[in-house]
Design an enzyme around this catalytic site. Structure first.
Site, mmCIF file in Angstrom:
data_model
loop_
_atom_site.group_PDB
_atom_site.id
_atom_site.type_symbol
_atom_site.label_atom_id
_atom_site.label_comp_id
_atom_site.label_asym_id
_atom_site.label_seq_id
_atom_site.Cartn_x
_atom_site.Cartn_y
_atom_site.Cartn_z
ATOM 1 N N LYS A 175 9.295 4.818 4.131
ATOM 2 C CA LYS A 175 9.266 3.521 4.007
ATOM 3 C C LYS A 175 10.651 2.989 4.084
ATOM 4 O O LYS A 175 10.945 2.067 4.611
ATOM 5 C CB LYS A 175 8.926 3.093 2.580
ATOM 6 C CG LYS A 175 7.063 3.396 2.521
ATOM 7 C CD LYS A 175 6.742 2.919 1.173
ATOM 8 C CE LYS A 175 5.285 3.320 0.891
ATOM 9 N NZ LYS A 175 4.920 2.754 -0.292
ATOM 10 N N GLY A 229 -2.709 5.679 -6.268
ATOM 11 C CA GLY A 229 -3.493 5.136 -5.024
ATOM 12 C C GLY A 229 -4.836 5.775 -4.474
ATOM 13 O O GLY A 229 -5.744 5.070 -4.326
ATOM 14 N N ARG A 230 -4.438 6.937 -4.414
ATOM 15 C CA ARG A 230 -5.398 7.856 -3.514
ATOM 16 C C ARG A 230 -6.716 8.181 -4.539
ATOM 17 O O ARG A 230 -7.565 8.999 -4.065
ATOM 18 C CB ARG A 230 -4.783 8.898 -3.008
ATOM 19 C CG ARG A 230 -3.828 9.907 -3.776
ATOM 20 C CD ARG A 230 -3.208 10.777 -3.067
ATOM 21 N NE ARG A 230 -2.145 11.572 -3.814
ATOM 22 C CZ ARG A 230 -0.965 11.199 -3.852
ATOM 23 N NH1 ARG A 230 -0.325 9.941 -3.783
ATOM 24 N NH2 ARG A 230 -0.045 12.141 -4.831
ATOM 25 N N HIS A 244 -19.782 19.307 19.840
ATOM 26 C CA HIS A 244 -19.313 19.132 21.487
ATOM 27 C C HIS A 244 -17.974 18.891 21.607
ATOM 28 O O HIS A 244 -17.653 18.165 22.941
ATOM 29 C CB HIS A 244 -20.407 17.894 21.984
ATOM 30 C CG HIS A 244 -21.875 18.180 21.620
ATOM 31 N ND1 HIS A 244 -22.316 19.125 22.442
ATOM 32 C CD2 HIS A 244 -22.779 18.306 20.631
ATOM 33 C CE1 HIS A 244 -23.751 19.170 22.088
ATOM 34 N NE2 HIS A 244 -23.830 18.979 20.927
ATOM 35 N N GLU A 246 -1.601 14.021 0.814
ATOM 36 C CA GLU A 246 -0.567 13.282 -0.099
ATOM 37 C C GLU A 246 -0.385 13.963 -1.292
ATOM 38 O O GLU A 246 0.788 13.746 -1.812
ATOM 39 C CB GLU A 246 -0.994 11.634 0.131
ATOM 40 C CG GLU A 246 0.254 10.720 -0.407
ATOM 41 C CD GLU A 246 -0.051 9.533 -0.412
ATOM 42 O OE1 GLU A 246 0.439 8.603 0.884
ATOM 43 O OE2 GLU A 246 -0.591 8.665 -1.072
ATOM 44 N N LYS A 273 -1.559 -1.866 -5.064
ATOM 45 C CA LYS A 273 -1.342 -1.434 -6.278
ATOM 46 C C LYS A 273 -0.013 -1.956 -6.888
ATOM 47 O O LYS A 273 0.484 -2.621 -7.922
ATOM 48 C CB LYS A 273 -1.242 0.209 -6.593
ATOM 49 C CG LYS A 273 -1.280 0.372 -7.912
ATOM 50 C CD LYS A 273 -0.994 2.031 -8.096
ATOM 51 C CE LYS A 273 -0.269 2.512 -9.159
ATOM 52 N NZ LYS A 273 -0.070 4.042 -9.406
ATOM 53 N N GLU A 285 3.290 -3.416 4.920
ATOM 54 C CA GLU A 285 1.970 -3.525 5.738
ATOM 55 C C GLU A 285 1.065 -4.499 5.073
ATOM 56 O O GLU A 285 0.658 -5.545 5.676
ATOM 57 C CB GLU A 285 1.290 -2.546 6.198
ATOM 58 C CG GLU A 285 2.053 -1.212 6.904
ATOM 59 C CD GLU A 285 2.959 -0.139 5.986
ATOM 60 O OE1 GLU A 285 3.151 -0.553 4.759
ATOM 61 O OE2 GLU A 285 3.004 0.915 6.661
HETATM 62 O O1 F6P Z 1 1.432 5.827 1.428
HETATM 63 C C1 F6P Z 1 1.926 5.750 0.365
HETATM 64 C C2 F6P Z 1 1.363 4.850 -0.676
HETATM 65 O O2 F6P Z 1 2.257 4.813 -1.856
HETATM 66 C C3 F6P Z 1 0.057 5.563 -1.013
HETATM 67 O O3 F6P Z 1 0.275 6.406 -2.134
HETATM 68 C C4 F6P Z 1 -0.681 4.165 -1.700
HETATM 69 O O4 F6P Z 1 -2.198 4.411 -1.690
HETATM 70 C C5 F6P Z 1 -0.363 3.250 -0.463
HETATM 71 O O5 F6P Z 1 1.028 3.550 -0.104
HETATM 72 C C6 F6P Z 1 -0.432 1.577 -0.585
HETATM 73 O O6 F6P Z 1 0.320 1.444 -1.712
HETATM 74 P P1 F6P Z 1 -0.279 0.178 -2.460
HETATM 75 O O7 F6P Z 1 -1.329 -0.201 -3.072
HETATM 76 O O8 F6P Z 1 0.914 -0.160 -3.575
HETATM 77 O O9 F6P Z 1 0.153 -1.021 -1.509
#
Ligand code: F6P
Length: 546
Positions: free
Chosen positions: A511, A267-268, A384, A353, A206, A212
């Site tokens: 972060k 995002g979620r 189990h 979150e 987003k 990452e």
């Molecule tokens: O984990 C924090 C967060 O901001 C989430 O809310 C989001 O889904 C994720 O990182 C990834 O963010 P982006 O889609 O901006 O890479």
């Protein structure tokens, strides 16, 4: 405004808990033979049995009063209208607009967001069909056979959960993979043995700032170029999903290959947006729209059904009851459907979150526990491993069981072998909720002739709350309804606690610190460190071991 735990509706629940808290589910069921068919709801193809919660009709009435006292329906309407309910980020929260039909309009800030949504859905449909039919060719003219989604958090968990959940409906000559972790192993394993000329990367972010995702995207580009050897190949093998089209262009992804989303999609809450492109490629545009229709059916129900008949509202209020009055600090999600194996992980982010917050929208302490820890595994595997604790442990763990009347496996014919397996699976689900609620008493054990010394070990106390969700079969529509059910249950809980369910400042803090430590890990051993003694020592140890 008075603190939540000082408000009359809350205090009434506390008083009620003091009266009903020790009543066993055995007694509640014995007192009301109709209980198992009275505390049930149906909506959007889902059947919810919530009778095995430690509640009475009075509990429901008091929880409904609490919801009214917290202006729940005004808050729901405000969300659907596009008001800036994410107050700390001054954003609207409009994932519900992602599943609104094309004939609707919703004007926010002078823009019809529903028209924007359908414009992107149409572009996604064209692109998905090109990939599925093989008319979109890679740089060397060959069709795409592998799609790798690179994203993390909401840009990964929704897509990977939906791909697994709907794999039965997917086009099997296309393989989907998901890379989220910044650990280079993830991408190395995902690309192992693949031909870059037949591999498409979807870079899902987003913000297009996430460390990452950008790291993995650059590594994927280097991997692709190492085989294709031509910068011009990037346009055939990389697409992006983002609100940040400047950053996607800087990465080298053409605007035609960038699918937008908007700051009003959290995002979620984004799997129905372009973030779901991998889902659409896998199952096709028509089935993706079926999933949206399932979400929409639950949205409509949430918006219009009265409190006592409203499935997401009831699930949210029961979660508050279990969490804040019964003191349960975790919540198990137990799908008896192998295709839903990633559903608990998806709900972890959605719930924790969103509602893992300590202050109200005004910045005051909430004054009670907020989000439970969400966890789970598919049945019967969990039986189990951790069910022992659910049955006889000292902690109370409310459970959500999810099951389906029909398995997807025998749908080509009526193969009794697979039918029997499905009966076995569902027998385990139904029996697990019964065992948790009713347990086994010492007198029952004695009556069966159990050796005296073993009786205390074999007593199963019962009185453990659970919900059971049933549907006909796992389909795109059912999955959509299920996802929207939990989204709105989480929203309901957030409204009661009066927290901002749509920000994530704690994650942002983590972060920033990671960025600082990264610089220090690579600096010379002599650069001074100004953290606490543990963090300093860990950095030095890592440098030394390197
Ligand atoms: O984990 C924090 C967060 O901001 C989430 O809310 C989001 O889904 C994720 O990182 C990834 O963010 P982006 O889609 O901006 O890479």
């Amino acid at each position: 405004m008075k603190a939540l735990n000082a408000r009359p509706a809350w205090l009434a629940l506390a008083t009620h808990y003091a009266q009903i808290g020790s009543t066993h589910l055995r007694d509640l069921f014995a007192a009301d033979p109709e209980r198992g068919t009275r505390f049930v709801l149906e909506a959007a193809g889902l059947y919810l049995d919530y009778s095995k919660n430690r509640i009475s009709g009075e509990t429901i009435g008091l929880l409904a009063s609490l919801a009214r006292d917290c202006d729940l329906y005004e808050r729901i309407a405000a969300m659907f209208r596009g008001e800036l309910i994410n107050t700390t980020e001054q954003r609207a929260v409009l994932h519900t607009a992602l599943r609104a039909p094309a004939c609707e309009q919703l004007w926010v800030g002078g823009v019809d967001v529903v028209a924007q949504v359908h414009c992107v859905l149409d572009r996604m449909s064209i692109f998905s069909e090109q990939i599925r039919s093989g008319t979109w060719c890679g740089h060397t003219g060959k069709p795409i056979r592998h799609v790798i989604n690179i994203g993390i958090g909401g840009s990964d968990l929704g897509p990977v959960m939906a791909y697994d959940a709907l794999k039965h409906y997917s086009q099997r000559n296309l393989e989907m993979k998901f890379v989220s972790n910044v650990d280079g192993t993830a991408l190395a394993e995902a690309t192992h043995g693949l031909k870059a000329e037949q591999t498409l990367f979807i870079i899902c972010s987003k913000s297009f700032h996430t460390q990452e995702t950008l790291t993995n995207a650059l590594a994927a580009r280097a991997w692709s170029l190492s085989q294709l050897g031509d910068e011009a190949s990037v346009v055939r093998h990389f697409v992006a999903i983002s609100t940040n089209t400047e950053a996607t262009a800087a990465f080298g992804i053409a605007p035609e290959q960038t699918f937008p989303l908007w700051d009003w999609v959290g995002g979620r809450y984004s799997m129905a947006s372009a973030i779901g492109l991998s889902t659409m490629i896998a199952i096709g545009p028509a089935r993706f729209r079926d999933m949206l229709a399932g979400m929409r059916a639950m949205d409509e129900h949430f918006l219009h059904a009265p409190i006592e008949r409203n499935m997401p509202v009831m699930m949210g209020l029961l979660a508050i009851w279990n969490n804040d009055f019964l003191g349960a600090s975790t919540q198990a999600i137990l799908p008896y459907e192998q295709y839903l194996s990633r559903f608990p992980a998806y709900l972890q982010q959605l719930t924790m979150e969103s509602n893992g917050k300590h202050v109200t929208c005004d910045g005051a302490a909430v004054g009670c526990d907020t989000s439970p820890v969400v966890w789970g595994e598919p049945g019967t595997n969990g039986q189990h491993s951790f069910y022992q604790l659910l049955h006889q442990g000292t902690r109370l763990v409310p459970c959500d069981f999810i099951g389906f009347a029909h398995s997807l496996i025998p749908c080509q014919g009526d193969d009794r072998f697979f039918d029997n397996q499905h009966d076995l699976l569902m027998a385990n689900l139904i029996a697990a909720s019964e065992a948790l609620a009713f347990g086994k008493t010492a007198s029952e054990l004695y009556a069966e002739g159990t050796e005296e010394a073993l009786v205390p070990h074999r007593v199963v106390g019962g009185n453990r709350p659970s919900n059971t969700l049933l549907a006909m079969r796992l389909s795109p529509h059912t999955l959509g309804a299920l996802v929207a059910l939990y989204e709105h249950s989480v929203f309901t809980q957030g409204v009661i606690w009066d927290i901002d369910s749509f920000d994530q400042w704690g994650v942002e803090f983590g972060k920033v610190l990671a960025g600082l430590v990264l610089a220090e890990l690579t600096e010379s051993e002599h650069v001074a460190l100004a953290h606490d003694s543990s963090t300093n020592a860990l950095i030095r140890k890592y440098r030394h071991l390197q």
